[in-house]
Design a protein around this motif. Structure first.
Motif, PDB file in Angstrom:
ATOM      1  N   VAL A  41       0.830  -1.203   0.000  1.00  0.00           N
ATOM      2  CA  VAL A  41       0.000   0.000   0.000  1.00  0.00           C
ATOM      3  C   VAL A  41       0.871   1.263   0.000  1.00  0.00           C
ATOM      4  CG1 VAL A  41      -1.932   1.136   1.197  1.00  0.00           C
ATOM      5  CG2 VAL A  41      -1.714  -1.325   1.279  1.00  0.00           C
ATOM      6  N   TRP A  42       2.152   1.113   0.213  1.00  0.00           N
ATOM      7  CA  TRP A  42       3.081   2.244   0.304  1.00  0.00           C
ATOM      8  C   TRP A  42       3.845   2.403  -1.007  1.00  0.00           C
ATOM      9  CZ3 TRP A  42       4.434   6.249   3.357  1.00  0.00           C
ATOM     10  CH2 TRP A  42       5.704   6.801   3.209  1.00  0.00           C
ATOM     11  N   ILE A  43       3.908   3.625  -1.501  1.00  0.00           N
ATOM     12  CA  ILE A  43       4.679   3.952  -2.700  1.00  0.00           C
ATOM     13  C   ILE A  43       5.817   4.871  -2.273  1.00  0.00           C
ATOM     14  CG2 ILE A  43       4.690   5.100  -4.954  1.00  0.00           C
ATOM     15  CD1 ILE A  43       1.842   4.261  -5.336  1.00  0.00           C
ATOM     16  N   ALA A  44       7.049   4.378  -2.390  1.00  0.00           N
ATOM     17  CA  ALA A  44       8.218   5.136  -1.954  1.00  0.00           C
ATOM     18  C   ALA A  44       8.543   6.213  -2.982  1.00  0.00           C
ATOM     19  CB  ALA A  44       9.402   4.211  -1.746  1.00  0.00           C
TER      20      ALA A  44
ATOM     21  N   ARG B 212      10.596   9.254   2.140  1.00  0.00           N
ATOM     22  CA  ARG B 212       9.370   9.888   1.677  1.00  0.00           C
ATOM     23  C   ARG B 212       8.535   8.885   0.909  1.00  0.00           C
ATOM     24  NH1 ARG B 212      10.423  15.397  -1.382  1.00  0.00           N
ATOM     25  NH2 ARG B 212       8.132  15.315  -1.252  1.00  0.00           N
ATOM     26  N   GLY B 213       7.233   9.134   0.862  1.00  0.00           N
ATOM     27  CA  GLY B 213       6.337   8.256   0.135  1.00  0.00           C
ATOM     28  C   GLY B 213       4.895   8.641   0.412  1.00  0.00           C
ATOM     29  N   SER B 214       3.982   7.827  -0.077  1.00  0.00           N
ATOM     30  CA  SER B 214       2.559   8.097   0.091  1.00  0.00           C
ATOM     31  C   SER B 214       1.811   6.780   0.205  1.00  0.00           C
ATOM     32  CB  SER B 214       2.022   8.923  -1.081  1.00  0.00           C
ATOM     33  OG  SER B 214       2.220   8.224  -2.302  1.00  0.00           O
ATOM     34  N   TRP B 215       0.648   6.841   0.861  1.00  0.00           N
ATOM     35  CA  TRP B 215      -0.198   5.679   1.041  1.00  0.00           C
ATOM     36  C   TRP B 215      -1.242   5.647  -0.075  1.00  0.00           C
ATOM     37  CZ3 TRP B 215       1.485   2.268   4.422  1.00  0.00           C
ATOM     38  CH2 TRP B 215       2.268   2.708   5.480  1.00  0.00           C
ATOM     39  N   THR B 216      -1.354   4.475  -0.703  1.00  0.00           N
ATOM     40  CA  THR B 216      -2.289   4.333  -1.833  1.00  0.00           C
ATOM     41  C   THR B 216      -3.084   3.035  -1.710  1.00  0.00           C
ATOM     42  OG1 THR B 216      -0.554   3.298  -3.156  1.00  0.00           O
ATOM     43  CG2 THR B 216      -0.857   5.682  -3.409  1.00  0.00           C
TER      44      THR B 216
ATOM     45  N   ARG C 213      10.036   1.726   6.312  1.00  0.00           N
ATOM     46  CA  ARG C 213      11.502   1.847   6.321  1.00  0.00           C
ATOM     47  C   ARG C 213      12.089   0.579   5.730  1.00  0.00           C
ATOM     48  NH1 ARG C 213       9.291   3.938  10.849  1.00  0.00           N
ATOM     49  NH2 ARG C 213       9.874   6.065  11.448  1.00  0.00           N
ATOM     50  N   VAL C 214      12.641   0.712   4.549  1.00  0.00           N
ATOM     51  CA  VAL C 214      13.117  -0.458   3.812  1.00  0.00           C
ATOM     52  C   VAL C 214      14.313  -1.105   4.496  1.00  0.00           C
ATOM     53  CG1 VAL C 214      13.896  -1.259   1.539  1.00  0.00           C
ATOM     54  CG2 VAL C 214      12.295   0.651   1.705  1.00  0.00           C
ATOM     55  N   ASP C 215      15.115  -0.319   5.210  1.00  0.00           N
ATOM     56  CA  ASP C 215      16.345  -0.843   5.819  1.00  0.00           C
ATOM     57  C   ASP C 215      16.096  -1.507   7.170  1.00  0.00           C
ATOM     58  OD1 ASP C 215      15.545   1.552   6.871  1.00  0.00           O
ATOM     59  OD2 ASP C 215      17.568   2.305   7.243  1.00  0.00           O
ATOM     60  N   GLU C 216      14.851  -1.591   7.628  1.00  0.00           N
ATOM     61  CA  GLU C 216      14.528  -2.216   8.907  1.00  0.00           C
ATOM     62  C   GLU C 216      13.534  -3.351   8.705  1.00  0.00           C
ATOM     63  OE1 GLU C 216      13.144   0.652  11.673  1.00  0.00           O
ATOM     64  OE2 GLU C 216      14.820   2.051  11.371  1.00  0.00           O
ATOM     65  N   GLU C 217      13.514  -4.256   9.665  1.00  0.00           N
ATOM     66  CA  GLU C 217      12.565  -5.362   9.626  1.00  0.00           C
ATOM     67  C   GLU C 217      11.375  -5.081  10.536  1.00  0.00           C
ATOM     68  OE1 GLU C 217      14.493  -8.969  10.656  1.00  0.00           O
ATOM     69  OE2 GLU C 217      15.722  -9.068   8.837  1.00  0.00           O
ATOM     70  N   ASP C 218      10.251  -5.672  10.206  1.00  0.00           N
ATOM     71  CA  ASP C 218       9.087  -5.574  11.079  1.00  0.00           C
ATOM     72  C   ASP C 218       9.356  -6.303  12.392  1.00  0.00           C
ATOM     73  OD1 ASP C 218       7.775  -4.305   8.969  1.00  0.00           O
ATOM     74  OD2 ASP C 218       7.055  -6.208   8.162  1.00  0.00           O
ATOM     75  N   ARG C 219       8.824  -5.779  13.454  1.00  0.00           N
ATOM     76  CA  ARG C 219       9.009  -6.430  14.751  1.00  0.00           C
ATOM     77  C   ARG C 219       7.717  -6.349  15.561  1.00  0.00           C
ATOM     78  NH1 ARG C 219      10.143  -2.701  18.890  1.00  0.00           N
ATOM     79  NH2 ARG C 219      10.585  -0.582  18.163  1.00  0.00           N
TER      80      ARG C 219
END
Length: 353
Positions: free
Chosen positions: A191-194, A199-203, A231-237
């Protein structure tokens, strides 16, 4: 059985909380206790608390579920066997979601497969050889109610069905928008467009354009998404929502499993460190009106004449004995005068000559 003849009820509570409640922690952290075993353990604790001599059985004045409630809510803080067992087994669900590189974790993932997002294993449905993890996974169904997610790359967090934005699910907070969603199983990164590194937007995609009366709900959804990003450089936790540091603890889960009580209880007045435990226990019984006065004995079927032995004028009840009896008022007045004298004497001692 012999030890309870020589210690007060305050000492029995201390012994129950320090010994009887802790002997079985190792087994309950791995196995689900059968109902028969759990009831037998609770019976041993009840008999030890309320019993008299070796062969003497006394009345249980307070229901055991109330005894297991925390002291701040009016109980004695004895751990409930069933709730404590569920809290200890729930820790494995938390460890399964966080210790993904551990050997035991990888074995379970290979054998039972991963659930949605990889935070839980699939339900074990085989008939043989799965009793241990099957019980843990079944008990762990209570844990996801208190789990939230911190979005990193957004690959393992569901946009609509996971608690990653505040403490509510979008599918429950915005049911009409969820019904119009094109993909109800969409992940957050879908749902996120970087538009750069930060920066980015929700779609989110929907089946049709919105009507005028639906724009208010769309605005509330955008307000919830304001400030959130992938954040592409981090993992979900995973985060534990029932504690300030967002880290799981058996204590926090056990408290969450306890019944909710809005009644206030004078904890600091009754359980004072300067007062002997047996006196605090008696005051606790009196605050619930469970002292065996003559009026309560009559309710239990005893054929007795209800007459106060101090004043011989009114019926005997806990409120009458401790508050309204004439002899009791004399005792309270004498004690108040003594305390005033003692306070003034101590003040004089502190003054310099």
């Amino acid at each position: 059985m012999w030890k309870r003849q020589y210690i007060s009820k305050g000492g029995r509570i201390t012994l129950i909380r320090s010994t009887l409640s802790n002997l079985r922690i190792y087994f309950m952290s791995i196995f689900q206790l059968p109902k028969v075993v759990r009831m037998r353990l609770e019976q041993i604790q009840r008999d030890f608390l309320w019993g008299g001599g070796t062969l003497e059985q006394k009345l249980h004045l307070v229901r055991w579920p109330m005894v297991c409630v925390d002291k701040s809510k009016g109980g004695l803080g004895v751990k409930s066997v069933g709730s404590f067992n569920r809290a200890l087994l729930g820790k494995w669900v938390w460890r399964f979601a966080n210790e993904k590189k551990a050997l035991w974790n990888q074995v379970i993932r290979r054998k039972y497969r991963e659930g949605r997002g990889g935070w839980r294993s699939c339900e074990a449905r085989e008939a043989y050889g799965v009793g241990l993890w099957k019980a843990i996974n079944k008990m762990g169904q209570l844990v996801p109610l208190f789990l939230g997610f911190v979005v990193g790359d957004g690959k393992n967090v569901s946009f609509w069905k996971d608690k990653w934005c505040r403490t509510t699910l979008f599918c429950e907070a915005f049911p009409s928008l969820f019904a119009l969603a094109t993909s109800k199983e969409a992940w957050v990164n879908e749902v996120w467009i970087a538009e750069g590194e930060r920066r980015g937007s929700w779609t989110p995609h929907f089946n049709r354009p919105f009507n005028d009366w639906e724009m208010e709900e769309v605005g509330r959804l955008l307000c919830c998404l304001d400030g959130k990003m992938v954040r592409v450089d981090e993992e979900d936790r995973v985060r534990w929502m029932d504690s300030k540091d967002e880290v799981f603890s058996v204590k926090s889960l056990y408290r969450a499993l306890q019944p909710v009580s809005l009644a206030s209880f004078p904890l600091k007045i009754i359980w004072n460190s300067c007062v002997q435990p047996k006196l605090s226990f008696f005051v606790w019984e009196a605050s619930w009106g469970r002292v065996l006065t003559l009026d309560r004995l009559q309710k239990r079927g005893w054929a007795l004449t209800n007459r106060c032995f101090l004043c011989q004028t009114c019926g005997e009840s806990i409120d009458h004995l401790l508050l309204h009896c004439e002899r009791t008022r004399e005792v309270w007045s004498c004690s108040s005068l003594f305390l005033e004298f003692l306070g003034s004497f101590l003040i004089r001692l502190r003054k310099p000559f």
